[in-house]
Design a protein around this motif. Structure first.
Motif, mmCIF file in Angstrom:
data_model
loop_
_atom_site.group_PDB
_atom_site.id
_atom_site.type_symbol
_atom_site.label_atom_id
_atom_site.label_comp_id
_atom_site.label_asym_id
_atom_site.label_seq_id
_atom_site.Cartn_x
_atom_site.Cartn_y
_atom_site.Cartn_z
ATOM 1 N N ARG A 196 -4.417 -3.190 66.390
ATOM 2 C CA ARG A 196 -6.013 -3.205 67.663
ATOM 3 C C ARG A 196 -7.015 -4.111 67.235
ATOM 4 N NH1 ARG A 196 -4.207 2.130 68.106
ATOM 5 N NH2 ARG A 196 -6.288 2.788 67.187
ATOM 6 N N ASP A 197 -7.272 -4.211 65.934
ATOM 7 C CA ASP A 197 -8.671 -5.145 65.441
ATOM 8 C C ASP A 197 -8.040 -5.823 65.433
ATOM 9 O OD1 ASP A 197 -10.375 -3.018 65.230
ATOM 10 O OD2 ASP A 197 -10.100 -2.283 63.444
ATOM 11 N N VAL A 198 -7.142 -6.970 64.373
ATOM 12 C CA VAL A 198 -6.702 -7.830 64.593
ATOM 13 C C VAL A 198 -6.486 -8.401 65.403
ATOM 14 C CG1 VAL A 198 -4.583 -9.220 62.678
ATOM 15 C CG2 VAL A 198 -5.728 -7.445 61.941
ATOM 16 N N PRO A 204 14.206 -1.384 67.615
ATOM 17 C CA PRO A 204 13.876 -1.773 68.632
ATOM 18 C C PRO A 204 14.349 -3.042 68.901
ATOM 19 C CG PRO A 204 13.116 0.248 68.821
ATOM 20 C CD PRO A 204 13.465 -0.643 67.777
ATOM 21 N N ASP A 205 13.204 -4.142 68.293
ATOM 22 C CA ASP A 205 12.548 -4.991 68.867
ATOM 23 C C ASP A 205 14.407 -5.748 69.097
ATOM 24 O OD1 ASP A 205 9.896 -5.916 69.156
ATOM 25 O OD2 ASP A 205 10.432 -7.563 68.209
ATOM 26 N N ILE A 212 2.266 -12.136 69.242
ATOM 27 C CA ILE A 212 2.913 -10.825 69.640
ATOM 28 C C ILE A 212 1.744 -9.595 69.967
ATOM 29 C CG2 ILE A 212 2.720 -10.204 66.780
ATOM 30 C CD1 ILE A 212 4.963 -8.961 66.973
ATOM 31 N N ASP A 213 2.808 -9.370 70.230
ATOM 32 C CA ASP A 213 1.544 -7.648 71.317
ATOM 33 C C ASP A 213 1.161 -6.879 70.504
ATOM 34 O OD1 ASP A 213 3.488 -6.609 71.933
ATOM 35 O OD2 ASP A 213 3.719 -7.460 73.747
ATOM 36 N N GLU A 214 0.647 -6.094 71.031
ATOM 37 C CA GLU A 214 0.123 -4.894 70.289
ATOM 38 C C GLU A 214 1.435 -4.063 70.345
ATOM 39 O OE1 GLU A 214 -2.718 -0.795 70.743
ATOM 40 O OE2 GLU A 214 -3.605 -2.722 71.575
ATOM 41 N N GLU A 215 2.126 -3.653 71.512
ATOM 42 C CA GLU A 215 3.104 -3.143 70.530
ATOM 43 C C GLU A 215 4.599 -3.466 69.991
ATOM 44 O OE1 GLU A 215 6.050 -0.628 74.032
ATOM 45 O OE2 GLU A 215 4.821 -1.969 74.581
ATOM 46 N N ALA A 243 4.894 0.105 62.333
ATOM 47 C CA ALA A 243 4.705 1.435 62.161
ATOM 48 C C ALA A 243 6.208 1.974 61.349
ATOM 49 C CB ALA A 243 4.849 2.584 63.365
ATOM 50 N N LYS A 244 7.493 1.468 61.667
ATOM 51 C CA LYS A 244 8.582 1.509 61.259
ATOM 52 C C LYS A 244 8.386 0.921 59.314
ATOM 53 C CE LYS A 244 13.124 0.685 61.528
ATOM 54 N NZ LYS A 244 14.639 0.195 62.168
#
Length: 760
Positions: free
Chosen positions: A564-566, A621-622, A526-529, A536-537
Motif C-alpha cells: 500500500r505504501d509503495v 492464481p494470477d 500492477i495493482d495492490e490486490e 503474501a504467497k
C-alpha cells in the motif's frame, strides 16, 4: 508413430471456460494458427474445483464444464476445423477434500481393507485406520456429530460403516476404518501417500492394471474415437513405475501424441525406454529465456544480493531447503521408507539421501549415475550416517523393483519439488528471471553456443517434444522474465535503484525485499490486490518469516502495508517508472525474440492462454485470470487486413509474430524439418542470433538490445543467407540481398522470419 500437432494452445478450463466456451473460441484459435487445443483436466473434479487437478471421479467427464454432450460437440467442432485436442491426464492422485464426491475413497473409508477400492489408493494399512487430518486440533472430536449414516465435522462429511452407528459421536468415530485427527499431524503421521504435501490429494496406485483400467477407461474411449489426439501426463515422477505406466499407456493409445510433465536438469535426458514423444518443455523455457540474459551482469547482480543480505550460495540453500522438506513437510513419507530398512538411524539416513539427489528422480536401473551422485553427496554431508546411506544404496541396486527403491524414487521427486521449486526459488532471489520451474538458479543465462547445441540436439533426439515459455505452473510469465532479463544488461543501474528504493521503503526480510522490487519492475503496472497476493504467497513459500502452516500475522500485515505504501508513494512510483522507461522497449524486444524462437524452433510449441499479447502475470492464481479473447480476435482481424502495428504497449506486434509463425508451421511443415545455426557477420554480430529450420526458412532475433544501442547499432552487420528470393513473413517484405543488413532486416521489429520463395 503418433501424429503430433503443429502447435498447441493451452486453455485453463473451469467455471469461466467451459466446453461451450472453447467451442466458441475454436475459430479464433484456428485463425491464430494453433494445431490443437491443449486443455487442463476434464474429468469430474472435486466440487468447487477451479483447475481440475483434483479429479474425484475418473469414470465421467466434468459436469461443470458441460458434461458429455458439450464434450462431444467440442470434439466435433475441432475435428471440422482440422484441429486436435490434447487433454491433461492426472494419474498420480485424486481429490478427496470432499469424501462424498469420490466414490472410491468413500467406499474405502466405509469398508476399510475390505473395500473393492482398498488397493486403489497408496495406503499404509499396517498402521491402523486411515488418518484424515481435518480437525482444528485433536480435542475437536467434541465437535463431531452423527447425522443419519454420516459423521459430520463442520462442512466435512464422512461415512459410517454399517452396524457402527450407535452411541455418541465419539463412540461412532472410534469404530470407523478412519480417524479424524488434527491437520497438524499430517506431515509426520499420515498413513496415505499424497501429492507432495497436499492432504486433499490422495495418491492412486495406477501401477496395478485394474486401477489403471478404471482410471483411464473414459479417457481412452475418447482417444479410440479420435476425439482426443494427445495426452499430457501430469507429474509422472510421483508414479511407482513411470516407465511401465508409459508403456501401458502407449499400448492403449498407440496413435496419441504423448508428452510428460517431466522437469529435467540441464544435462539430464528422458529415460530412453519411455515410449513418449517428449516433455512439456520446461527445459526449452530455460534455454530460450537464458539466451536473452547477459552473463556479464552476473557479478554486479550477485554483489547487490550479497550486500542486501540475500543468500548467493545456490547449492547450500537448495540442499538446506531439500533437507527441511524431507524432515518436516514430507516426514510421513520419510518414515514410511525408513520402516522398510534395518539400519541404524534409518530416518536420518533416508532424509539425507533424499536431499542429496541432483535431479528429481533416478530411474533404476536407468539413471544409476544420479543415485551414485546422491549417495556420495549424502555421505559427504553426514559422514556419521555413511554406513546406513551405503546400505540403502546397495539394497536399491540389488532390488530395483522393490518397494524401498520405488518409494525412495517417488519421494526424492517430492523433496526436490518442495525444497527447490517451492522454497529455494523464493529464497535465492538475486535474479528472479532465473527462478523458474526447470530453471538452474546457479546458471546466469545461456550462451549462444549452448543454445544452438541444445536446440540442435532437440531436433535430432526429440523433434516432437513440447516446448513452452509460460504455463499454469510458471512462477512468472514469459514477458515478465523478458523484461527482467534487460536488468542483466544494466545491473549497476538497477542496483543503485534498489538501494534508493530500499532506503525509502524496505521490507523487513531481505530476500523478499529484493524479490519485491524485481517483481514491481517486471510486472508493472500492477495493482495492490495482485502485488499483495503475490508477495503474501512468496513470503509463505520462502518459509523464513511466515509460512502456510504457522503464519506470522504481524509480518504478513507488514508486507501488505509495504504494498500500500509503495503504490501510494508518488515520488517512488515516478522513480520506478524512470527505470521502466529504460527497460520497457528492450523488454518487448526480448519478448518477441523468445516467442519467435520458441514457435519456430524444434519441437511442438505451446502458447499459454493470452500470451499472444503482452502478459505480465505472476504465479498462480494470477496466471489463471480470465483472458480477453474478444480483444485478441479483433486485433487479429486488423492484422489480417494488412495492419503492421507499432511496437507498443498494446502488444499487437507479439500477436503478429505468433500468428504468422504458427500458421507457417501448420501450413508448410516441410520448412521445419532440420536445425542449423546461422552466423551474422559484422561489428554487432554478437547481438544477432539466428537459425535455419531448412534451406528455405531462417529465424533471426536481436539479443541484448541495450548493449546493441550503446555500441551504436547494427552498423555493417549482415546475415548471410542461401541464394534465392526471401520474404519476411512477419512484415510481408521482400528481402532481395543475399546478405541483408540487419539494420534493414530487423526493422521495424527486432525479429524476422525469412522464407525462401524460389522453391515454394
Amino acid at each position: 508413430m503418433s501424429a503430433a500437432p503443429s502447435s498447441t494452445y493451452r486453455l485453463q478450463l473451469g467455471p469461466g471456460c467451459t466446453f461451450a466456451d472453447v467451442s466458441e473460441l475454436a475459430e479464433y484459435l484456428d485463425l491464430l494458427g494453433a494445431g490443437a487445443v491443449y486443455a487442463s483436466p476434464v474429468l469430474q473434479a472435486a466440487p468447487g474445483s477451479t483447475h481440475g487437478y483434483d479429479v474425484a471421479d475418473a469414470t465421467r467427464v466434468s459436469e461443470s464444464l458441460g458434461g458429455e454432450e458439450q464434450r462431444r460437440l467440442l470434439a466435433e467442432r475441432l475435428r471440422k476445423l482440422g484441429m486436435g485436442l490434447v487433454v491433461d491426464v492426472v494419474p498420480n492422485h485424486m481429490g478427496v477434500a470432499k469424501a462424498e464426491a469420490n466414490a472410491w475413497w468413500w467406499d474405502v473409508l466405509t469398508r476399510g481393507r475390505e473395500s473393492l477400492y482398498a488397493k486403489y489408493f497408496d495406503i499404509d494399512w499396517g498402521r491402523g485406520p486411515v488418518l484424515i487430518p481435518v480437525l482444528g486440533d485433536d480435542s475437536a472430536e467434541d465437535d463431531l456429530r452423527v447425522e443419519g449414516d454420516r459423521l459430520v465435522y463442520f462442512e466435512h462429511v464422512f461415512p459410517i460403516a454399517p452396524g457402527t452407528g450407535e452411541g455418541s459421536a465419539r463412540d461412532v468415530h472410534a469404530r470407523q476404518h478412519y480417524r479424524l485427527v488434527s491437520w497438524r499431524r499430517a506431515s509426520a503421521e499420515l498413513t496415505y501417500r499424497r501429492f507432495f504435501d497436499i492432504n486433499e490429494l490422495a495418491a492412486v496406485r495406477v501401477e496395478d492394471p485394474e486401477v489403471f483400467e478404471a482410471a483411464h477407461a473414459e479417457l481412452l474411449r475418447w482417444v479410440a474415437a479420435g476425439e482426443v489426439t494427445g495426452l499430457r501426463i501430469d507429474h509422472p515422477d510421483g508414479l511407482t513405475e513411470p516407465g511401465e505406466y508409459m508403456r501401458r499407456l502407449r499400448a492403449a493409445a498407440p496413435d496419441a501424441w504423448l508428452v510428460v510433465e517431466k522437469i529435467l536438469a540441464p544435462e539430464e535426458e528422458l529415460p530412453p525406454s519411455w515410449p513418449v514423444d517428449g516433455t512439456t518443455g520446461y527445459e526449452a523455457l530455460r534455454e530460450v529465456c537464458g539466451l536473452f540474459i547477459d552473463s556479464k551482469g552476473e557479478a554486479a547482480v550477485t554483489a547487490l544480493a550479497a550486500e542486501a543480505g540475500v543468500p548467493v550460495s545456490v547449492h547450500e540453500v537448495e540442499h538446506g531447503c531439500k533437507r527441511a522438506a524431507a524432515n518436516v513437510m514430507l516426514l510421513a513419507e520419510v518414515r514410511r521408507i525408513a520402516r522398510l530398512l534395518r539400519v541404524e538411524n534409518a530416518e536420518a539416513a533416508v532424509a539425507e539421501l533424499l536431499a542429496a539427489f541432483p535431479v528429481y528422480r533416478s530411474y533404476l536401473p536407468e539413471g544409476d549415475g544420479h543415485l551414485q551422485v546422491a549417495l556420495d553427496a549424502a555421505r559427504r554431508a553426514r559422514p556419521e550416517l555413511a554406513e546406513s546411506i551405503t546400505a540403502i544404496g546397495e539394497q536399491m541396486r540389488a532390488e530395483p523393483e522393490s518397494e524401498l527403491t520405488q518409494r525412495v524414487q517417488q519421494t526424492s521427486a517430492m523433496v526436490m519439488a518442495k525444497g527447490v521449486e517451492d522454497t529455494a526459488g523464493y529464497r535465492l532471489t538475486r535474479f528472479a528471471a532465473l527462478n523458474e520451474v526447470g530453471g538452474a538458479f546457479d546458471r546466469f543465462g545461456v550462451g549462444v553456443e549452448e543454445f544452438h547445441a541444445k536446440w540442435s540436439a532437440r531436433q535430432a533426439g526429440w523433434p516432437r517434444t513440447m516446448t513452452t515459455l509460460s504455463t499454469h505452473d510458471t512462477k512468472r510469465s514469459e514477458d515478465v522474465r523478458a523484461r527482467l532479463a534487460v536488468l542483466s544488461e544494466i545491473p549497476e543501474e538497477f542496483a543503485a535503484a534498489v538501494r534508493r528504493w530500499s532506503a525509502r521503503r524496505a521490507l523487513p526480510e531481505p530476500t523478499l525485499n529484493l524479490l519485491a522490487w524485481q517483481t514491481l519492475v517486471g510486472a508493472w503496472p500492477i495493482d495492490e490486490e495482485r502485488l499483495g497476493g503475490y508477495l503474501a504467497k512468496a513470503a509463505k513459500e520462502a518459509k523464513l518469516r511466515t509460512t502456510w502452516v504457522d503464519a506470522d500475522a504481524e509480518f504478513d500485515e507488514q508486507v501488505q502495508q509495504w504494498v500500500r505504501d509503495v503504490l501510494a508513494d508518488t515520488e517512488l512510483r515516478a522513480d520506478v517508472e524512470r527505470l521502466l522507461e529504460r527497460v520497457r522497449v528492450p523488454g518487448w524486444s526480448n519478448s518477441l525474440g523468445q516467442k519467435l524462437f520458441q514457435l519456430a524452433g524444434p519441437g511442438v510449441p505451446d502458447v499459454y492462454q493470452g500470451t499472444e499479447l503482452w502478459d505480465y502475470s505472476l504465479v498462480d492464481p494470477d496466471n489463471r485470470r480470465p483472458v480477453d479473447f474478444d480483444a485478441r480476435r479483433n486485433l487479429l482481424r486488423r492484422l489480417d487486413a494488412g495492419w503492421l502495428p507499432d511496437l507498443d504497449e498494446l502488444g499487437s506486434a507479439k500477436l503478429l509474430v505468433t500468428a504468422r509463425t504458427l500458421r507457417l508451421r501448420r501450413d508448410r511443415p516441410e520448412l521445419f524439418e532440420s536445425y542449423r545455426a546461422m552466423r551474422a557477420e559484422g561489428v554487432a554480430a554478437r547481438h544477432a542470433v539466428a537459425f535455419a529450420r531448412s534451406n528455405d526458412l531462417v529465424a533471426v532475433s536481436t539479443r541484448l538490445p541495450l548493449g546493441l544501442n550503446a555500441s551504436g547499432g547494427w552498423g555493417d552487420t549482415r546475415l548471410p543467407l542461401f541464394d534465392g528470393t526471401w520474404t519476411d513473413v512477419i512484415t510481408g517484405r521482400a528481402v532481395d540481398s543475399r546478405a541483408p543488413l540487419l539494420a534493414d532486416l530487423l526493422s521495424p521489429y527486432p525479429v524476422a522470419l525469412l522464407v525462401r520463395e524460389s522453391n515454394a
